[in-house]
Motif scaffolding. Structure first.
Motif, short mmCIF file in Angstrom:
data_model
loop_
_atom_site.label_atom_id
_atom_site.label_comp_id
_atom_site.label_asym_id
_atom_site.label_seq_id
_atom_site.Cartn_x
_atom_site.Cartn_y
_atom_site.Cartn_z
N PHE B 96 0.82 -1.25 0.06
CA PHE B 96 0.09 -0.07 -0.21
C PHE B 96 0.85 1.29 -0.02
O PHE B 96 0.36 2.29 -0.26
N MET B 97 2.13 1.23 0.45
CA MET B 97 3.00 2.34 0.23
C MET B 97 3.40 2.53 -1.21
O MET B 97 3.50 3.33 -1.95
N TYR B 99 2.63 1.03 -4.05
CA TYR B 99 1.66 1.38 -5.31
C TYR B 99 1.41 3.08 -5.29
O TYR B 99 1.66 3.50 -6.58
N PRO B 100 0.95 3.85 -4.57
CA PRO B 100 0.74 5.21 -4.62
C PRO B 100 2.08 5.84 -5.12
O PRO B 100 2.22 6.74 -5.86
N LYS B 103 3.14 5.99 -8.69
CA LYS B 103 2.76 7.08 -9.62
C LYS B 103 3.55 8.15 -9.82
O LYS B 103 4.19 8.48 -8.91
N GLU B 173 -2.97 -0.67 -16.61
CA GLU B 173 -3.54 0.11 -15.74
C GLU B 173 -4.81 0.72 -16.73
O GLU B 173 -6.14 0.70 -16.03
N ILE B 177 -8.90 0.88 -15.97
CA ILE B 177 -9.76 2.15 -15.67
C ILE B 177 -10.83 2.41 -16.56
O ILE B 177 -11.87 2.70 -16.11
N PRO B 183 -8.97 2.50 -8.14
CA PRO B 183 -7.40 2.32 -7.89
C PRO B 183 -7.06 1.01 -7.08
O PRO B 183 -6.24 0.18 -7.33
N MET B 184 -7.95 0.82 -6.02
CA MET B 184 -7.86 -0.30 -5.14
C MET B 184 -7.97 -1.63 -6.15
O MET B 184 -7.11 -2.49 -5.99
N LEU B 187 -5.05 -1.93 -8.37
CA LEU B 187 -3.84 -2.66 -7.38
C LEU B 187 -3.80 -4.13 -7.25
O LEU B 187 -3.08 -4.99 -7.68
#
Lengths: 317, 298, 548
Positions: B96-97, B99-100, B103, B173, B177, B183-184, B187
């Motif tokens: 969870f760290m 992935y963002p 970006k 991705e 979308i 986003p979850m 991932l």
């Protein structure tokens, strides 16, 4: 601010882009939420302790705590530089860490090049499995292995005895302790370090080798003129990125192997800070030495990252 | 230089390479076999340093005695528990760290702040005493959490994972979308399935790190009964009386003579390494890819 | 919005910072039965011989204390050796101590300076029994003086006049087995040449059949003040008249540290010579305390140095592994058949109470209970059957809440005399006043009846009393001691600042000399370094204090 953004976006963008932008904002919120727990842990367990570094500038009195202890400025740093033992500790650290970096890199490269020549699949696989293994074992465990091997009456001295040399007191000699530390560290990790180099070799265009062969180049020349140049960027990159480790002598390894006899040649910054700062209860002084090390390390790693970026167009972060 | 000569020297060279590789393999393996052999040899042979890679006066007594050492198994249990808790927490936080952070700045406002926080935490630390004070003030001393929470965010693994995520083709991705994925979902459904090698790599790092660490136990645990396994092994002392007491339950005295602190400690070392030796080949095929791809960013 | 944001950051910053601070005054905690919970820093020991199910936190002694004092004892931390020191250091760093714990003299002074420990003067005067006060008073210099600052008592020191001399425990069964003519006159006094040749014989003959014999092992710190150190070279130093780590007045009236004396250089030269010739353990310096113990347990060495009580806690391990083992206590004498000895500071580790501890009287009452009531109970078997049972099993006294002894100045030899008289039939066992000594006498009788079949406990008690203490008594009887009295035991500001560093330097430089990294003349350099690195200041302060 987020509203502003949407507003701006709404004004400028067309209908389709507006949806996308909204989604982007939603994503942004999700991203923040995703990263939040990790950041909280960082703040508590990494950043909160950093406030403790003020101890280095205080005469830390536990009863008063960090809030109320008196500030003494750079007194502990001045004391540090006045101590004869500090020079020794820094020298030991740099020699040991430097030795580890150099020999680990060299052996890993040589091993990768040689292993690449092995055509017997099972042999290649088994050797790989074996040499990667020690990297995963704890120094607590490996220290026992090392002591068993390098004792005065251990296997290594038995073998040397057959050649009529020795015995050597590896663990108790200031001439041999550093080589022992460096050697056993290389033994532990050269295999694992070779992974990246092996990958670099396999990514070299086979056509280059073929061309060289046709030109009559023997194996040695091909390694020299094709393989090594092909590996050079990654070698350079890793060498640069390893540079900051020059202050990390390896606490776990040395703590489990050293004794007062070899403080002279084997005491590194981390073990020194542990002995003086914790066991000697000189908290402020220990913190000051640790801080000094951290700052040098920080400068080194930032410049290494910049250097890497400049020369190889890659970086760690 | 004629052709035959050349092929002869090539042959010699080839052989030499095989010899060197086998030699390096043996040099790595033999010391490990030595400790296994010691754990299976009688105390007399061990004390006389007569044990090479083959047990001398083979005995299983050290292992029998180890079975009866309650503290060894208690510590073993603590270490297992710690590995699972750490692994779970590490993996969640890493994913969870990373992935963002993978970006671009334009996609994730505030990314650079988080990134700087992360990097600074990797480069700088408050040192042993302040970290101890925090753990203590949170009331974590003597709990399993003192071994888990301080290392909850393995910064290097986050960066490694982030670099891997960056290599995932954008098209995947975007396609998701367009299908309306959050986003979850992106991932979980797009990124994670193709990140198995890197996930396996950081998982391996997490397992190895928490299994092997002895120092946190030394600092955060105030009694031997709470020690994780490596701390317990690190602080082993000659505790013959305890050995004897245990020994009398399971064996007679003459067999007992086959055990000394050295072969018993060797047995402890062997048993403590077994979990890693079992896990490592399972993950080996993944971590090679994981390390190579994730270690540096282009 | 910006101020709000800054405010959030500020609050965040402060709350992170506060994670480092002290938690604040802790209220006294009580358990469900309303008993006060008392937290201990517990110094443990290896091989406590506890019966199954009992622990350092919950055993007959702690249960007794809990019952008598109506409290619940909880161990905040428990460890021994370096692990204990680390826990104490960590506790001090946080400023939060357990309610009671034991510390070294050095730690004690630091705790006092940091204002972390309670003034015990009033509770001591009010609660300490006359017997306990009498024990302290029995010394020429009251051990309480070490823990008194400006007339106030801040800690209760252990008090033991360890019976001299520093001994050498030798495997007598090996001497017999090899039929050696060692110590022919049987007075247990040997010369350095005799010891040397015995060590050589042990190395050559390898009576332990280990294939890997070691002559004489010594610990890397080599010296401790006093004469109780295990694996130290004190007995070797004594024949040269060397008294390392003591403050000694030279004939010219100047004060110096025993470590700097030329006699110490001679003693070091002797040990170095042994190292060169392989008589000293060739891995000297790298072995930990446990490693040396293991050498004895494995049968690699049959010569270890230490105090009279060594069989009780260390050599008993050897007995466990080798049922037929017999040790004998010897000591080195000089040409005049004298043992030169520096008198020892009787105080050892110090029991302290946390500054804000609500009931510091509990510490005093606990000391009364363990070092007076239990000791002087004539009918232990019936009044305290559990404790009696422990003593029969020879459970280590370390399992008591405080791992220390408080004895009178001559207690050890008095106890020895009582036991000896009981064994000789001069008095009845029941005439021995101290219950513990009654059970010791019975154990030794058990050993005498059947040495081969005796328990390890009986073996250990027999060895420590009838060999160790007996040797001490016989040296007094035959006037072999040549006493030197250190002029100073306390501390000064310069000692606090520099002495720790000087001791580690001494250890390192002595190791270098013994292992040949530096020549013996390096000793003179060491002396110079010592003076320069704060030593001169220490000596000046000591002279000033003595002049007062």
């Amino acid at each position: 601010m987020k509203l502003d953004y949407i507003f701006k976006g709404a004004r400028i963008m067309q209908q389709r882009k507006r949806t996308a932008s909204k989604r982007l904002t939603n994503s942004n919120l999700t991203y923040h939420l995703m990263i939040l727990p990790g950041i909280v842990f960082l703040l508590i367990f990494n950043y909160a302790p950093m406030f403790g570094l003020v101890m280095a500038f205080q005469d830390y009195v536990p009863a008063k705590g960090i809030f109320n202890s008196d500030f003494v400025g750079f007194q502990h740093f001045a004391y540090m530089f006045s101590l004869p033992s500090i020079e020794r500790v820094f020298t030991n650290t740099i020699v040991i860490a430097g030795g580890k970096i150099i020999f680990n890199t060299l052996l890993a490269i040589v091993f990768a090049i040689l292993l690449n020549e092995i055509r017997v699949r099972w042999l290649k696989k088994s050797v790989q499995t074996i040499v990667y293994l020690p990297n995963f074992l704890s120094w607590v465990v490996l220290a026992s292995v090392v002591v068993n091997m390098f004792n005065l009456d251990g296997s290594v001295n038995h073998i040397l005895d057959n050649f009529g040399v020795g015995p050597f007191n590896f663990l108790g000699s200031n001439q041999l302790f550093r080589p022992l530390i460096i050697g056993t560290d290389v033994w532990k990790s050269f295999g694992f370090n070779s992974i990246v180099y092996l990958a670099a070799i396999t990514s070299i265009d086979p056509g280059l080798h073929e061309a060289a062969s046709i030109d009559g180049a023997n194996w040695w020349r091909r390694v020299w003129h094709v393989t090594l140049p092909g590996m050079l960027p990654i070698i350079l990159l890793l060498a640069i990125l390893n540079l900051p480790n020059i202050l990390n002598g390896g606490f776990d390894q040395i703590y489990n192997l050293y004794s007062p006899v070899v403080y002279q040649s084997g005491d590194i910054i981390d073990t020194y800070v542990y002995r003086v700062g914790l066991m000697g209860r000189d908290y402020s002084f220990g913190t000051a030495v640790g801080l000094f090390k951290s700052i040098i390390g920080l400068v080194l790693i930032l410049s290494a990252n910049q250097t890497a970026k400049k020369f190889t167009e890659r970086q760690l972060f | 230089m004629n052709l035959q000569n050349k092929s002869l020297s090539a042959k010699i060279g080839k052989t030499l390479i095989y010899v060197i590789i086998i030699f390096l393999g043996l040099v790595t393996l033999l010391p490990l076999l030595n400790i296994v052999a010691i754990s299976l040899s009688s105390s007399g042979a061990v004390t006389a340093n007569a044990v090479g890679i083959i047990p001398v006066n083979f005995t299983l007594e050290p292992y029998k005695m180890l079975v009866d050492d309650p503290q060894f198994w208690r510590s073993f249990g603590i270490s297992v528990q710690r590995v699972f808790l750490s692994l779970g927490l590490n993996m969640i936080l890493i994913i969870f760290m990373a992935y963002p952070l993978s970006k671009r700045k334009s996609e994730f406002k505030g990314r650079s702040i988080y990134m700087n926080l992360l990097i600074f935490a990797m480069l700088f630390n408050g040192g042993m005493i302040p970290t101890y004070l925090v753990v203590r003030n949170l009331g974590l001393l003597n709990t399993i959490w003192s071994l888990v929470l301080p290392s909850a965010v393995p910064v290097f693994s986050v960066i490694l994972m982030m670099n891997f995520f960056r290599g995932v083709p954008k098209a995947l991705e975007e396609a998701a979308i367009i299908d309306g994925a959050t986003p979850m979902q992106v991932l979980l459904r797009v990124y994670l399935p193709i990140s198995i090698p890197s996930l396996a790599t950081v998982a391996l790092f997490s397992i190895v790190g928490s299994w092997n660490d002895f120092f946190s136990g030394l600092i955060y645990m105030t009694r031997t009964t709470n020690y994780p396994l490596m701390t317990y092994i690190q602080s082993l002392t000659v505790d013959i009386q305890q050995m004897i007491q245990q020994g009398i339950n399971s064996t007679n005295l003459s067999e007992l003579m086959g055990v000394s602190d050295r072969n018993l400690n060797a047995a402890k070392i062997v048993v403590s390494s077994i979990p890693l030796i079992l896990i490592y080949p399972l993950l080996q095929k993944y971590f090679i890819t994981g390390i190579v791809v994730g270690s540096v960013k282009e | 919005m910006n101020t709000k944001k800054s405010l959030i950051y500020f609050v965040l910053l402060i709350s992170l910072f506060s994670l480092l601070g002290c938690v604040g005054e802790s209220e006294p905690e009580h358990n469900e039965d309303g008993q006060l919970i008392v937290k201990l820093g517990k110094q443990t020991a290896t091989n406590p011989k506890l019966p199954e199910g009992d622990t350092f936190e919950d055993n007959a002694y702690t249960r007794l204390a809990e019952e008598v004092l109506d409290i619940e004892l909880v161990n905040d931390f428990e460890a021994n050796g370096e692990d204990y020191d680390r826990q104490v250091a960590l506790a001090i760093s946080s400023g939060e101590l357990p309610d009671m714990m034991q510390v070294s003299q050095e730690e004690f002074e630091e705790l006092y300076e940091n204002d972390l420990i309670a003034d015990l003067t009033d509770v001591f005067e009010e609660h300490a029994s006359d017997y306990i006060q009498g024990l302290y008073d029995s010394y020429d210099i009251n051990p309480l003086e070490d823990t008194t600052f400006e007339g106030r008592i801040y800690g209760l020191p252990a008090a033991v006049n360890v019976t001299p001399p520093h001994m050498i425990w030798i495997r007598q069964d090996w001497i017999d087995q090899l039929q050696l003519d060692f110590d022919a006159d049987g007075d247990k006094l040997i010369t350095i040449e005799e010891l040397e040749s015995l060590a050589q014989t042990f190395i050559e003959e390898d009576p332990g059949h280990t294939g890997n014999p070691v002559g004489i092992p010594l610990a890397h710190w080599l010296n401790e003040p006093g004469y109780g150190g295990a694996f130290t070279m004190t007995t070797i130093g004594s024949i040269f008249g060397s008294y390392p780590r003591n403050w000694i007045e030279r004939p010219d009236g100047n004060i110096t540290n025993g470590s700097l004396m030329p006699e110490t250089k001679e003693a070091l030269a002797q040990v170095k010579d042994w190292f060169d010739r392989g008589i000293l353990d060739p891995q000297f310096g790298t072995r930990s305390w446990d490693d040396i113990m293991a050498l004895a347990v494995n049968g690699q060495t049959g010569i270890v140095t230490g105090a009279w009580h060594m069989p009780d806690w260390g050599l008993s391990n050897v007995k466990e592994m080798h049922p037929d083992v017999v040790f004998e206590a010897y000591t080195l004498v000089d040409d005049q058949h004298k043992v030169n000895i520096a008198s020892q500071n009787p105080s050892g580790s110090i029991a302290v109470a946390r500054k804000d501890f609500s009931d510091p009287d509990i510490l005093i009452k606990m000391i009364n209970l363990f070092y007076d009531t239990l000791k002087n109970e004539p009918n232990l078997e019936e009044v305290y059957p559990d404790i009696y049972q422990y003593q029969v099993l020879d459970v280590d006294g370390a399992v008591r809440p405080l791992n220390m002894e408080i004895l009178g100045s001559t207690s050890e030899l008095e106890h020895y005399a009582e036991i000896r008289d009981a064994l000789n039939g001069e008095i009845e066992v029941s005439d021995i006043p101290d219950a513990r000594n009654q059970s010791i006498a019975l154990s030794i009788m058990e050993y005498n009846d059947n040495p081969e079949g005796a328990s390890t406990a009986a073996w250990a008690l027999y060895h420590s009393r009838m060999k160790g203490l007996k040797l001490g008594q016989s040296l007094i009887d035959h006037n072999h001691f040549e006493w030197v009295h250190p002029v100073f035991f306390g501390t000064t500001p310069a000692i606090e600042q520099y002495y720790g560093n000087l001791l580690s330097m001494e250890e390192e430089e002595f190791i270098k000399i013994v292992t040949g990294v530096e020549s013996i003349d390096h000793f003179d350099t060491f002396v110079e370094m010592w003076h320069r690195q704060g030593g001169d200041e220490i000596l000046a302060e000591i002279e000033a204090e003595i002049a007062e």
